[in-house]
Design an enzyme around this catalytic site. Structure first.
Site, PDB file in Angstrom:
ATOM      1  N   CYS B 426       0.797  -1.211   0.000  1.00  0.00           N
ATOM      2  CA  CYS B 426       0.000   0.000   0.000  1.00  0.00           C
ATOM      3  C   CYS B 426       0.840   1.276   0.000  1.00  0.00           C
ATOM      4  O   CYS B 426       0.479   2.270  -0.615  1.00  0.00           O
ATOM      5  CB  CYS B 426      -0.989   0.000   1.158  1.00  0.00           C
ATOM      6  SG  CYS B 426      -0.249  -0.249   2.757  1.00  0.00           S
ATOM      7  N   HIS B 470      -2.043   0.924   7.170  1.00  0.00           N
ATOM      8  CA  HIS B 470      -2.383   1.192   5.776  1.00  0.00           C
ATOM      9  C   HIS B 470      -1.950   2.613   5.420  1.00  0.00           C
ATOM     10  O   HIS B 470      -1.787   3.458   6.296  1.00  0.00           O
ATOM     11  CB  HIS B 470      -3.904   1.036   5.599  1.00  0.00           C
ATOM     12  CG  HIS B 470      -4.342   1.015   4.169  1.00  0.00           C
ATOM     13  ND1 HIS B 470      -3.801   0.158   3.239  1.00  0.00           N
ATOM     14  CD2 HIS B 470      -5.296   1.734   3.521  1.00  0.00           C
ATOM     15  CE1 HIS B 470      -4.382   0.355   2.072  1.00  0.00           C
ATOM     16  NE2 HIS B 470      -5.312   1.321   2.209  1.00  0.00           N
ATOM     17  N   ASP B 486      -8.076   5.844  -2.338  1.00  0.00           N
ATOM     18  CA  ASP B 486      -7.210   4.742  -1.918  1.00  0.00           C
ATOM     19  C   ASP B 486      -6.807   3.941  -3.133  1.00  0.00           C
ATOM     20  O   ASP B 486      -7.570   3.110  -3.620  1.00  0.00           O
ATOM     21  CB  ASP B 486      -7.939   3.851  -0.907  1.00  0.00           C
ATOM     22  CG  ASP B 486      -7.005   2.793  -0.326  1.00  0.00           C
ATOM     23  OD1 ASP B 486      -5.838   2.730  -0.761  1.00  0.00           O
ATOM     24  OD2 ASP B 486      -7.454   2.039   0.559  1.00  0.00           O
TER      25      ASP B 486
END
Lengths: 332, 668
Positions: B426, B470, B486
């Site tokens: 991520c 994250h 995202d």
């Protein structure tokens, strides 16, 4: 004894005065809330300080577990009040007696102590109010048991003394609290004068009697062999005759008393009464050992000459109580 | 009896060695390596003294030993900071004390400091297990304590029973005190533990930062959502569970950093978002929740966008720019804060301040030229903001892999990622995406925090683990303001919906320490965590506010008299029961049945003024009473004769008759 138990402290006097008002004199007690007192010990106060420090630590760190620990210790303190009390409560104590002593000696006061509970009692400490350093007893009681405990007390002077208060104390299990009682006893001890070895006035050996006039049984000289009667001393049995199958015979001894000794208080040259009594005491003991026939003349008391343990006790008793027949409190 | 002179029985000494060892054992984990060795050495020494092999040390040796320890302490803790040096000093002193311990006062000192050692354990550990262990510590300390106060050597079992009783009687009283005693805030600032709790991310993010974290299944924080006044409770959808921690807007080509100074201009203790922040809410939907955060030694707190209020009794919370919530001091122990968030928000939709705009567009020179060129090509195509975002996400979606094992990247990390490896975690997606946006002229920034969370139905809360760490992006769009994007969701949508494990290839799943999700083990783990959550909520997090709630629920109000009455009645009641149990239990248990019956008779006579004299047999006593009260004679003599029959002929079958006889006796 630690410094917290200073019996001369003003508050202690006040406490005793208060005690005297509410408690009677007895010869048996059962420890219960009416005669047990409990107060934190020095260690208990130190423990409380530690709890406060822990609490501050817990609050400053906002740490609930440290706070909980400090609360646990507070609870422990409170619960140990009950535990310490329970270690003494219910004990029965009864005065058994005290043997006569000479002045300056340690008297041993016997107590029967009984634990009827199904749990043991640990680390109990007993001492007299006026006891000297080291005159104390530690004992423990098993479940449902009784023991005899002798509590020592030095008596400095002759006379008849009440021992004052007996303290029983216990700090078991944690020492945080001191639970104690002061019991006043319906008991006294007769204290004989301290023997003092000094010559007796020659005038004492009055009543010189000639040999053979007064044969008195008892003594060192063997005189006859008699049939054994119940009550005869085993020491006097003629074991040799018994071994020869001549039956039980008793050897009779006799002594020809040469004299009767009068110990006269008024004829002594010492000026001090106590010294005179001490000297008389010494000679009474000496005459007793020599199996002499001795009598005592005190102002107001005359004891006819005699010998034996009872006579000795009578003489010594007269010396002890001379001028002070009523029991008095033992104080230093 | 005197404390100073009383020497201690040998078995009591052994108990105090054991007690000290037990109390300092967990602390040694945080102490310098030489300390356990010193402890073992001292123990060996003391055992030799105990066995009579060695003498007690002389003063010179003791002093030099203490000197060596002080030097060692100074060497181990150069800049004395935190609470560890203090605890180390405490341990060294009490361990050294053991060498010369022989009197009762010494043992007491060791025991008292033992309680401090137990308290010190709680500075490092606060779990349920350490609490149980500490009770065990207290038990051993109490046993050692009681051992020195017995006048004889008590058997092991009796000692243990005595200490267990003392502890068992204290615990319920403690619980009441814990519930009712008032809580205060810290009185002064205290040194904190340095080493406790240091998992979590730092204020910078580079390639690999977050993938490291996913290996840890330890909890980051727990959240429970609170119902509003009407009893309605709104839970966030999985795609809304973005727990914002930090905004990273300063990129140096390698690392993203939090680019602001710590001290914010906004005043402390302001729980609400400053009014001048341009936030509009589009609906009445609100999330109201409490976060129980594990210590991470950082100041930032985690919230759902957009927080409106953050409050806490233990942390001094405040807002920093960009809707970040902070604590005034680093979170070094587990703490709780409550938040209200408005999920449907727009921020600064009209315009972005010049300063903010330039900061969120800044890119370092000479880094990632290909990435910048790609973005510029999109702009030249004439794409609008939304289209550029769409294009970037499509690119990720079409040819990128989500993996925990991305290849190592060189100087132009984004270029290598976008055009060569195309495999990343991520942080790679968030970083590249933000660079693309900035190059395309769209203000953008990286946000790090946690995403997702596991719902625990047993205690009704969400558990967010370190492995849920994250990174995502926020872009500023004209008319919409700051908007969350995202990029990971484009590559691996299941990451957002179902958590990390689900989004990985099978072979990689084992790398994620997710805590056995889905298996029967997970149920066990869930139960354990639920227990732990209750522990945190009701014990560790029991503060003034919770106390008020609980007391109100229990007592119907929090007036002083109610609490005092409750405390007095409950502790008084418990102590009374303990008292009865201690003093009255078994009191006459050893008396035979006939003796107990005879006692009843004695009681009856005592009430009328007759007491048996010392040594008087029952028959003599009865006859003496009968002389005074001839009318009682027949009853008394009958009873006493029956008693003698029972006593001396062993006719225990007659006891009921005797009991009846005595029970019916009328002594008028």
């Amino acid at each position: 004894m630690n410094k917290f138990l200073n019996y001369k402290a003003p508050w202690q006097k006040f406490f005793f005065r208060w005690l005297d008002k509410r408690s009677k004199v007895d010869s048996a007690y059962q420890l219960a809330s009416k005669n047990l007192y409990i107060f934190p010990s020095a260690l208990g106060f130190a423990f409380l300080v530690m709890i406060v420090v822990l609490w501050l630590l817990g609050t400053n760190y906002q740490n609930n577990l440290i706070l909980a620990l400090s609360y646990l210790l507070i609870s422990l303190f409170v619960v140990s009040i009950l535990h310490t009390y329970a270690n003494l409560a219910g004990i029965e104590i009864q005065f058994k007696g005290v043997p006569h002593v000479f002045a300056g000696e340690v008297s041993q006061w016997g107590f029967a102590i009984k634990n009827e509970h199904a749990k043991s009692r640990e680390n109990i400490f007993a001492r007299w109010q006026f006891a000297e350093e080291g005159e104390d007893v530690h004992f423990a009681l098993d479940a449902s048991s009784d023991i005899t405990v002798n509590v020592p007390l030095t008596v400095p002077r002759r006379g008849v003394f009440q021992p004052g208060r007996l303290m029983l104390e216990s700090r078991y299990p944690l020492g945080l609290l001191r639970c104690w009682t002061w019991l006043k006893w319906n008991a006294h001890v007769v204290v004989y004068p301290q023997p003092l070895a000094k010559p007796l006035p020659r005038a004492f050996a009055v009543d010189e009697l000639s040999d053979g006039d007064h044969p008195v049984s008892g003594g060192d000289d063997f005189s006859a062999l008699n049939n054994y009667k119940p009550g005869d001393s085993l020491k006097h049995i003629a074991w040799k005759s018994f071994a020869k199958d001549q039956g039980l015979m008793t050897k009779e001894f006799s002594q020809n008393l040469s004299r009767e000794i009068w110990m006269d208080f008024s004829q002594m040259k010492q000026s001090d009464t106590e010294e005179r009594l001490s000297i008389l005491c010494h000679w009474a003991l000496a005459f007793h050992l020599q199996n002499e026939n001795y009598g005592l003349m005190l102002p107001g008391t005359i004891i006819e000459p005699g010998c034996g343990d009872n006579h000795r006790a009578e003489v010594l008793n007269a010396l002890a109580v001379f001028g002070c027949e009523m029991p008095v409190d033992l104080r230093r | 009896m005197s404390l100073q002179s009383a020497s201690v029985a040998r078995h009591a000494l052994v108990w105090s060695f054991v007690a000290q060892g037990v109390c300092i054992l967990p602390l040694l984990y945080f102490m310098p390596y030489w300390m356990p060795l010193m402890w073992l050495g001292v123990m060996l020494w003391r055992i030799q003294i105990y066995r009579g092999a060695w003498p007690f040390p002389v003063t010179k040796i003791k002093l030099s030993l203490a000197g060596v320890c002080v030097v060692a302490l100074l060497a181990s803790y150069p800049g004395i900071k935190g609470v560890e040096p203090l605890i180390a000093f405490l341990i060294v002193s009490i361990v050294l004390k053991v060498v010369e311990m022989r009197r009762r006062a010494d043992v007491l000192l060791v025991i008292f400091t033992g309680f401090f050692a137990v308290a010190a354990q709680f500075l490092f550990f606060q779990g349920m297990l350490i609490a149980i262990y500490s009770i065990f510590c207290c038990l051993v300390l109490l046993t050692a304590w009681i051992a020195i106060y017995g006048s004889r050597i008590l058997p092991f079992k009796q000692l243990l029973i005595a200490s267990s009783k003392a502890l068992a009687h204290s615990l319920p009283v403690m619980v009441v005190l814990f519930i009712v005693l008032p809580r205060f805030g810290s009185f002064w600032q205290v040194p904190l533990a340095n080493e406790a709790g240091s998992t979590g991310f730092s204020d910078s993010m580079g390639p690999g930062t977050l993938s490291e974290l996913t290996k840890s299944s330890s909890p980051a924080f727990r959240v429970n959502f609170i119902a509003d006044e009407n009893g309605n409770r709104i839970l966030p959808q999985p795609k809304e569970r973005y727990w914002r921690g930090l905004v990273l807007d300063d990129f140096d080509g390698r690392q993203w950093r939090y680019g602001r100074t710590w001290m914010m201009q906004h005043g402390y203790n302001s729980n609400a978002v400053p009014v001048n922040w341009e936030v509009e809410t589009r609906s009445d939907r609100r999330f109201e929740y409490e976060v129980l955060i594990e210590p991470h030694n950082q100041r930032w707190l985690f919230t759902l966008m957009a927080p409106e209020r953050v409050a806490s009794t233990s942390l001094k919370t405040q807002f920093a720019g960009d809707f970040l919530a902070f604590s005034r001091y680093p979170v070094t122990s587990r703490a709780k804060y409550s938040v209200i968030s408005a999920p449907d928000y727009t921020i600064a939709s009209e315009q972005l301040g010049m300063h903010d705009r330039s900061r969120n567009l800044r890119l370092p020179e000479d880094y990632n030229p290909l990435t910048v060129a790609l973005a510029e090509s999109w702009v030249e195509e004439g794409l609008l903001e939304n289209d550029i975002i769409e294009r970037a996400l499509q690119m990720f979606q079409s040819s990128f892999y989500y993996t925990l094992r991305p290849p190592v990247l060189g100087r132009h990390s984004s270029d290598e990622f976008l055009f060569e490896s195309k495999r990343g975690f991520c942080e790679h997606f968030a970083s590249s995406f933000t660079i693309l946006m900035r190059a395309a002229g769209i203000p953008a920034r990286v946000v790090v925090g946690y995403q997702g969370g596991e719902y625990n139905p047993l205690e009704d809360y969400f558990l967010i683990r370190q492995s849920d760490a994250h990174a995502w992006a926020e872009v500023w769009l004209t008319g919409q303001g700051w908007t969350r994007v995202d990029p990971t969701a484009a590559v691996a949508p299941s990451r957002i919906e179902d958590g990390l494990s689900a989004s990985l290839e099978e072979e990689e799943q084992s790398m994620v320490s997710s805590g056995f999700r889905g298996s029967w083990m997970s149920k066990v783990q869930m139960r354990i965590d639920a227990l732990s959550f209750s522990w945190h909520r009701w014990v560790l997090g029991y503060d003034a506010e919770r106390q008020k709630q609980l007391l109100k629920g229990m007592l119907g109000g929090t007036e002083f008299w109610r609490i005092a009455l409750f405390a007095l009645l409950s502790t008084g009641g418990m102590l009374f029961v303990i008292f009865l149990w201690l003093v009255l239990r078994n009191k006459r248990a050893h008396l035979s049945a006939e003796a107990r019956v005879y006692r009843v008779l004695l009681g009856k006579l005592a009430k009328r003024g007759f007491k048996p004299a010392q040594g008087e047999t029952p028959l003599q006593f009865a006859e003496r009473v009968a002389q005074a009260k001839p009318q009682w004679k027949s009853q008394l003599v009958l009873a006493v004769k029956l008693l003698n029959v029972i006593l001396y002929q062993g006719r225990t079958d007659e006891i009921p008759r005797l009991r009846r006889l005595i029970g019916q006796m009328s002594l008028d």
